[in-house]
Design a protein around this motif. Structure first.
Motif, PDB file in Angstrom:
ATOM      1  N   LEU A  47      -9.052   9.628  17.074  1.00  0.00           N
ATOM      2  CA  LEU A  47      -8.128   8.640  16.525  1.00  0.00           C
ATOM      3  C   LEU A  47      -7.187   9.326  15.542  1.00  0.00           C
ATOM      4  N   SER A  48      -5.969   8.774  15.431  1.00  0.00           N
ATOM      5  CA  SER A  48      -5.060   9.280  14.402  1.00  0.00           C
ATOM      6  C   SER A  48      -5.588   8.821  13.042  1.00  0.00           C
ATOM      7  N   VAL A  49      -5.046   9.391  11.981  1.00  0.00           N
ATOM      8  CA  VAL A  49      -5.479   9.007  10.628  1.00  0.00           C
ATOM      9  C   VAL A  49      -5.324   7.496  10.432  1.00  0.00           C
ATOM     10  N   SER A  97      -7.656   2.143  10.036  1.00  0.00           N
ATOM     11  CA  SER A  97      -7.659   0.717  10.357  1.00  0.00           C
ATOM     12  C   SER A  97      -8.981   0.343  11.048  1.00  0.00           C
ATOM     13  N   GLN A  98      -9.583   1.305  11.767  1.00  0.00           N
ATOM     14  CA  GLN A  98     -10.912   1.049  12.355  1.00  0.00           C
ATOM     15  C   GLN A  98     -11.942   0.811  11.238  1.00  0.00           C
ATOM     16  N   LEU A  99     -11.850   1.636  10.190  1.00  0.00           N
ATOM     17  CA  LEU A  99     -12.799   1.497   9.081  1.00  0.00           C
ATOM     18  C   LEU A  99     -12.578   0.186   8.316  1.00  0.00           C
ATOM     19  N   GLN A 106     -14.747  -0.346  -4.425  1.00  0.00           N
ATOM     20  CA  GLN A 106     -13.606  -1.068  -4.994  1.00  0.00           C
ATOM     21  C   GLN A 106     -12.320  -0.691  -4.233  1.00  0.00           C
ATOM     22  N   GLN A 107     -12.188   0.600  -3.946  1.00  0.00           N
ATOM     23  CA  GLN A 107     -11.011   1.058  -3.202  1.00  0.00           C
ATOM     24  C   GLN A 107     -11.015   0.491  -1.772  1.00  0.00           C
ATOM     25  N   LEU A 108     -12.194   0.470  -1.175  1.00  0.00           N
ATOM     26  CA  LEU A 108     -12.330  -0.076   0.171  1.00  0.00           C
ATOM     27  C   LEU A 108     -11.922  -1.545   0.197  1.00  0.00           C
ATOM     28  N   TYR A 109     -12.433  -2.289  -0.779  1.00  0.00           N
ATOM     29  CA  TYR A 109     -12.145  -3.725  -0.841  1.00  0.00           C
ATOM     30  C   TYR A 109     -10.646  -3.964  -1.028  1.00  0.00           C
ATOM     31  N   GLU A 110     -10.057  -3.217  -1.951  1.00  0.00           N
ATOM     32  CA  GLU A 110      -8.629  -3.396  -2.191  1.00  0.00           C
ATOM     33  C   GLU A 110      -7.804  -3.000  -0.980  1.00  0.00           C
ATOM     34  N   LEU A 127      -8.085  -5.747   1.492  1.00  0.00           N
ATOM     35  CA  LEU A 127      -7.294  -6.890   1.043  1.00  0.00           C
ATOM     36  C   LEU A 127      -5.804  -6.603   1.242  1.00  0.00           C
ATOM     37  N   ARG A 128      -5.378  -5.373   0.928  1.00  0.00           N
ATOM     38  CA  ARG A 128      -3.967  -5.024   1.057  1.00  0.00           C
ATOM     39  C   ARG A 128      -3.547  -5.083   2.522  1.00  0.00           C
ATOM     40  N   SER A 129      -4.431  -4.587   3.399  1.00  0.00           N
ATOM     41  CA  SER A 129      -4.110  -4.588   4.820  1.00  0.00           C
ATOM     42  C   SER A 129      -4.032  -6.031   5.340  1.00  0.00           C
ATOM     43  N   ALA A 130      -4.954  -6.868   4.886  1.00  0.00           N
ATOM     44  CA  ALA A 130      -4.923  -8.281   5.285  1.00  0.00           C
ATOM     45  C   ALA A 130      -3.667  -8.949   4.739  1.00  0.00           C
ATOM     46  N   ALA A 131      -3.331  -8.644   3.487  1.00  0.00           N
ATOM     47  CA  ALA A 131      -2.151  -9.245   2.852  1.00  0.00           C
ATOM     48  C   ALA A 131      -0.888  -8.862   3.623  1.00  0.00           C
ATOM     49  N   GLU A 132      -0.809  -7.593   4.033  1.00  0.00           N
ATOM     50  CA  GLU A 132       0.350  -7.108   4.771  1.00  0.00           C
ATOM     51  C   GLU A 132       0.487  -7.872   6.090  1.00  0.00           C
ATOM     52  N   GLU A 133      -0.664  -8.033   6.757  1.00  0.00           N
ATOM     53  CA  GLU A 133      -0.651  -8.726   8.041  1.00  0.00           C
ATOM     54  C   GLU A 133      -0.249 -10.200   7.861  1.00  0.00           C
ATOM     55  N   LEU A 134      -0.769 -10.819   6.788  1.00  0.00           N
ATOM     56  CA  LEU A 134      -0.452 -12.224   6.536  1.00  0.00           C
ATOM     57  C   LEU A 134       1.024 -12.409   6.189  1.00  0.00           C
ATOM     58  N   ARG A 135       1.582 -11.453   5.444  1.00  0.00           N
ATOM     59  CA  ARG A 135       3.004 -11.524   5.115  1.00  0.00           C
ATOM     60  C   ARG A 135       3.857 -11.553   6.378  1.00  0.00           C
ATOM     61  N   LEU A 136       3.451 -10.740   7.369  1.00  0.00           N
ATOM     62  CA  LEU A 136       4.234 -10.631   8.609  1.00  0.00           C
ATOM     63  C   LEU A 136       4.241 -11.949   9.389  1.00  0.00           C
ATOM     64  N   CYS A 137       3.201 -12.771   9.183  1.00  0.00           N
ATOM     65  CA  CYS A 137       3.110 -14.038   9.919  1.00  0.00           C
ATOM     66  C   CYS A 137       4.360 -14.884   9.751  1.00  0.00           C
TER      67      CYS A 137
END
Lengths: 218, 218
Positions: free
Chosen positions: B13-15, B20-22, B63-67, B70-80
């Motif tokens: 997989l690419s970085v 995103s898999q993780l 904490q970094q994982l959670y953020e 959350l950031r990835s989810a937030a980004e996806e939700l913004r695109l909606c």
């Protein structure tokens, strides 16, 4: 010899009055600072009492103080929806909202701080308390609507509206209490009737609630 | 001498794909456990990768994982809500909600966990991220409504409805995704039109938005 200087005239309060005075002082401080930044010393200063007195009432420290403030607020909020089951529905709802918004108005940013919690240690317990208020409100409203066994659509409508009321209250505080109190209250009641009517189009149970609302007050 | 046993066939997989898999694995775990109870080891196990690999991607720990999740989810939700400004308004809103609810549907209880946060240490930063999504949604909606300078009544209506959508999504997950997806989406669009109409009765700006809505799609 001069007469002894008068000692500071603390008003004599009962245990309950004192406790509620301290909680009020704490709520006032929560209005401007995150709960974790409010110390018992700050509460002593704000209430104009000695530090040992505050520590006697809240030996568990600021976490106990925060939870006590939240519990007291939750108790007061629960009472808002405790309205006699008599007379037309719409004015009942309006009176309940009037009490709720009076609480919001009086506690101001302390209401926001309480609802949003901040990063105090025991979040799950405080979240449960706030959820308890929402659930109690939903139960009261179902009783007023005369519904014993609400289906998923009516349940979702009522619960969603309760969250909308909460959100509107927070926005109202954020927007310097605009629009005026009475308009906000009436607007929220009308919103409730509107969203119930939307649900009524696809749910017979909600349709009968809306019919009862229309016939009972008009 | 036998030939070397084949090494486990990790897909290359690419970085970005790996990251995103993780994050997907983490979101899956958040679905069943509070964020603070999910360790990087759990994520490694769920994703079927080595622990050092996860630690390389998230050296800052959970904490970094959670953020990051959350950031990835937030980004996806913004695109909606990033929808072309063409054609009738109501179908645009319906498409945006379709994407939002698809996200909710796919992430399931992970969506609740993310929104409700749990008691991770840095609450204020994560709360700000969630608020950012709400604010972005409000900005998008105002643009779709063609309103450059929304007054307090229209603003409150839109922001309150956004919270209602969020609450309805959480309740929907809680109620085993009843009513069905499409009904929930249509119900939320109708709710929006209904609450706008309530506000229109006391606000000329909202009244013109409602008039445009009625003429543009019908």
């Amino acid at each position: 010899m001069t007469p002894a200087a008068p000692t500071p005239a603390y008003r004599r309060l009962s245990v309950e009055e004192r406790r509620s005075q301290l909680l009020d002082a704490a709520l006032g401080l929560f209005a401007h600072r995150a709960p974790e930044d409010v110390s018992l010393d700050d509460v002593a200063e704000a209430a104009g009492v000695s530090r040992p007195l505050v520590y006697r009432y809240f030996p568990g420290g600021k976490q106990q103080l925060y939870e006590a403030a939240l519990r007291s607020a939750a108790e007061e909020l629960r009472l808002c929806f405790d309205e006699p089951h008599e007379g037309p529905l719409r004015p009942r709802l309006s009176r309940a909202l009037d009490r709720y918004l009076t609480f919001v108005d009086q506690h101001d940013a302390g209401f926001s701080a309480l609802l949003q919690g901040g990063s105090v240690v025991e979040t799950s317990r405080t979240t449960a308390m706030v959820d308890g208020v929402r659930r109690a409100a939903a139960v009261h409203i179902m009783r007023h609507l005369g519904v014993g066994d609400p289906g998923p659509r009516l349940r979702m409508t009522v619960r969603t509206w309760i969250t909308a009321v909460e959100a509107a209250s927070l926005i109202w505080l954020d927007e310097d209490k605009q629009p005026p109190f009475g308009e906000l209250r009436d607007w929220l009641v009308e919103q409730f009737v509107a969203v119930l009517s939307v649900t009524a189009a696809r749910d017979p149970q909600t349709a009968s609630v809306v019919a009862a609302l229309a016939s009972a007050d008009g």
